[in-house]
Design an enzyme around this catalytic site. Structure first.
Site, PDB file in Angstrom:
ATOM      1  N   TRP A 111       2.423   1.562  -3.335  1.00 40.52           N
ATOM      2  CA  TRP A 111       1.371   1.868  -4.515  1.00 40.52           C
ATOM      3  C   TRP A 111       1.111   3.652  -4.508  1.00 40.52           C
ATOM      4  CZ3 TRP A 111      -3.529   4.435  -2.965  1.00 40.52           C
ATOM      5  CH2 TRP A 111      -4.363   4.595  -4.008  1.00 40.52           C
ATOM      6  N   HIS A 112       1.560   4.117  -3.405  1.00 41.92           N
ATOM      7  CA  HIS A 112       1.473   5.659  -3.384  1.00 41.92           C
ATOM      8  C   HIS A 112       2.645   6.345  -4.145  1.00 41.92           C
ATOM      9  CE1 HIS A 112      -1.678   5.114  -0.130  1.00 41.92           C
ATOM     10  NE2 HIS A 112      -2.060   6.247  -0.545  1.00 41.92           N
ATOM     11  N   GLY A 113       3.555   5.454  -4.116  1.00 37.58           N
ATOM     12  CA  GLY A 113       4.740   5.822  -4.504  1.00 37.58           C
ATOM     13  C   GLY A 113       6.225   5.501  -4.230  1.00 37.58           C
ATOM     14  N   MET A 125       0.637  -1.266   0.050  1.00 40.13           N
ATOM     15  CA  MET A 125       0.061   0.057  -0.032  1.00 40.13           C
ATOM     16  C   MET A 125       0.949   1.393  -0.039  1.00 40.13           C
ATOM     17  SD  MET A 125      -3.039   1.017   2.498  1.00 40.13           S
ATOM     18  CE  MET A 125      -3.889  -0.512   2.275  1.00 40.13           C
ATOM     19  N   GLY A 126       1.980   1.219   0.842  1.00 36.71           N
ATOM     20  CA  GLY A 126       2.787   2.381   0.891  1.00 36.71           C
ATOM     21  C   GLY A 126       3.808   2.623  -0.611  1.00 36.71           C
TER      22      GLY A 126
END
Length: 387
Positions: A323-325, A320-321
């Site tokens: 995925w943000h960048g 998830m982390g």
């Protein structure tokens, strides 16, 4: 044109949705018309970028062929390597969007909403593998699902079976009237959140912090003020956008799931992730965490169920982390929440055994206070100020 970015966008979709509203109030179907206006809106959103338009078309065709090609294969065979290959191919474009900028190729491929379309595509392959999607899927309806314009850029992430049910349900005039009023209400909430509250917080607090333009604040106080201001700004901005998406979806007869449910009143960190960006957190829970735990339990490589669960949490929030960048603050943000979830789980199991933390209104209030501040510090990390 940026979705929900200015009043012109709302005027355009308001005019285009008038036939949809008239048909709905008369109890008539409007699916074909809604597909048509979705194409028109997508053209407005992506039309100002040739690279983005080409990327969107190629990416969508690729995902459609992958999904529709895997379905007949799955009805005959169930080879794990073919399944894994299909999933990896589905997420490959998203990986390229994240990695190519690191190689100096910033504009080679990518478009607004690539992540959310990828989530839907992967979901379709996973559920086909599970045997949940057996009937033949319409090419046009699948494309409409992937490119549903109210949610195409930033969600919420819908599920195919729920979406398809709404798509084939023709509400009566009275039923549609309730959908219409609900949709309008969500749109007004979105205006309050995004264009009033988020705007005020950003322009009268965040732009002055944490550089301490307010001279009466110490550097530490400026950082603390920024942490809380940024947390509320992030919520109102994103929750406002999500409210717009839900509202427009309901006017079109699709009950897109809501994304936020008073997250800052969460009593613990698990409760928070059941209230914050729910469509994303539930997607990662169902398609990453639960599958990892099931797979590890089945393989019996690790016997301790809690160890498996904790590794699953680290995997979930790490993904998830990134995925943000791929920047450090996003990775640390993800691992920070994995630490919070695991710490709370350990505390919960300890308290179940020793019963030192009773359930009453006082402990509930303390839990909300602790969770709120832990979450705000997480958003402080997310903002990139520390890195």
């Amino acid at each position: 044109m940026t979705p929900y970015g200015n009043i012109l966008f709302f005027i355009i979709i308001g005019i285009l949705l008038l036939p949809t509203v008239i048909a709905g109030l008369r109890g008539k179907p409007a699916k074909n018309y809604n597909i048509l206006i979705s194409i028109l809106i997508l053209a407005l959103i992506f039309g100002n970028s040739l690279n983005g338009s080409i990327s969107l078309i190629l990416f969508t065709v690729f995902q459609l062929l992958l999904i529709i090609g895997y379905q007949p294969y799955r009805s005959q065979k169930n080879n794990s390597y073919v399944f894994i290959s299909a999933v990896l191919l589905s997420i490959l474009p998203l990986v390229l969007v994240k990695v190519l900028p690191l190689l100096g190729l910033h504009h080679l491929f990518g478009f607004l909403g690539v992540s959310y379309i990828t989530f839907k595509s992967v979901q379709m392959i996973l559920e086909t593998r599970d045997g949940l999607l057996k009937e033949k899927i319409s090419f046009i309806e699948l494309a409409y699902f992937l490119l549903f314009f109210p949610t195409v850029s930033s969600g919420p992430i819908d599920r195919w079976r729920r979406f398809q049910k709404d798509l084939h349900t023709i509400p009566s005039g009275e039923e549609y009237k309730k959908l219409l009023l609900s949709g309008i209400n969500y749109i007004f909430v979105g205006f309050l959140y995004k264009f009033i509250l988020a705007y005020l917080i950003y322009n009268y607090a965040i732009v002055f912090l944490p550089d301490q333009t307010y001279n009466y604040l110490t550097p530490f106080q400026g950082q603390i003020a920024y942490m809380y201001a940024y947390s509320f700004y992030l919520f109102f901005d994103f929750a406002g956008y999500s409210a717009f998406a839900v509202g427009v979806s309901r006017i079109m007869g699709i009950q897109t799931p809501v994304n936020f449910n008073r997250p800052f009143s969460s009593r613990n960190i698990k409760d928070f992730w059941n209230r914050w960006h729910m469509s994303l957190s539930f997607w990662f829970r169902d398609y990453v965490y639960m599958r990892f735990v099931f797979w590890m339990t089945k393989k019996k490589w690790i016997k301790n169920k809690y160890t498996i669960s904790y590794i699953g949490f680290f995997l979930l929030f790490f993904l998830m982390g990134i995925w943000h960048g791929l920047e450090w603050h996003y990775i640390v943000y993800g691992l920070y929440h994995a630490f919070l979830i695991i710490s709370f789980d350990k505390f919960e199991r300890w308290n179940k055994k020793h019963k030192r933390w009773p359930k009453n209104k006082w402990t509930h209030a303390i839990g909300v206070f602790i969770t709120f501040n832990a979450v705000c510090f997480g958003f402080y990390i997310f903002s990139g100020i520390l890195f």
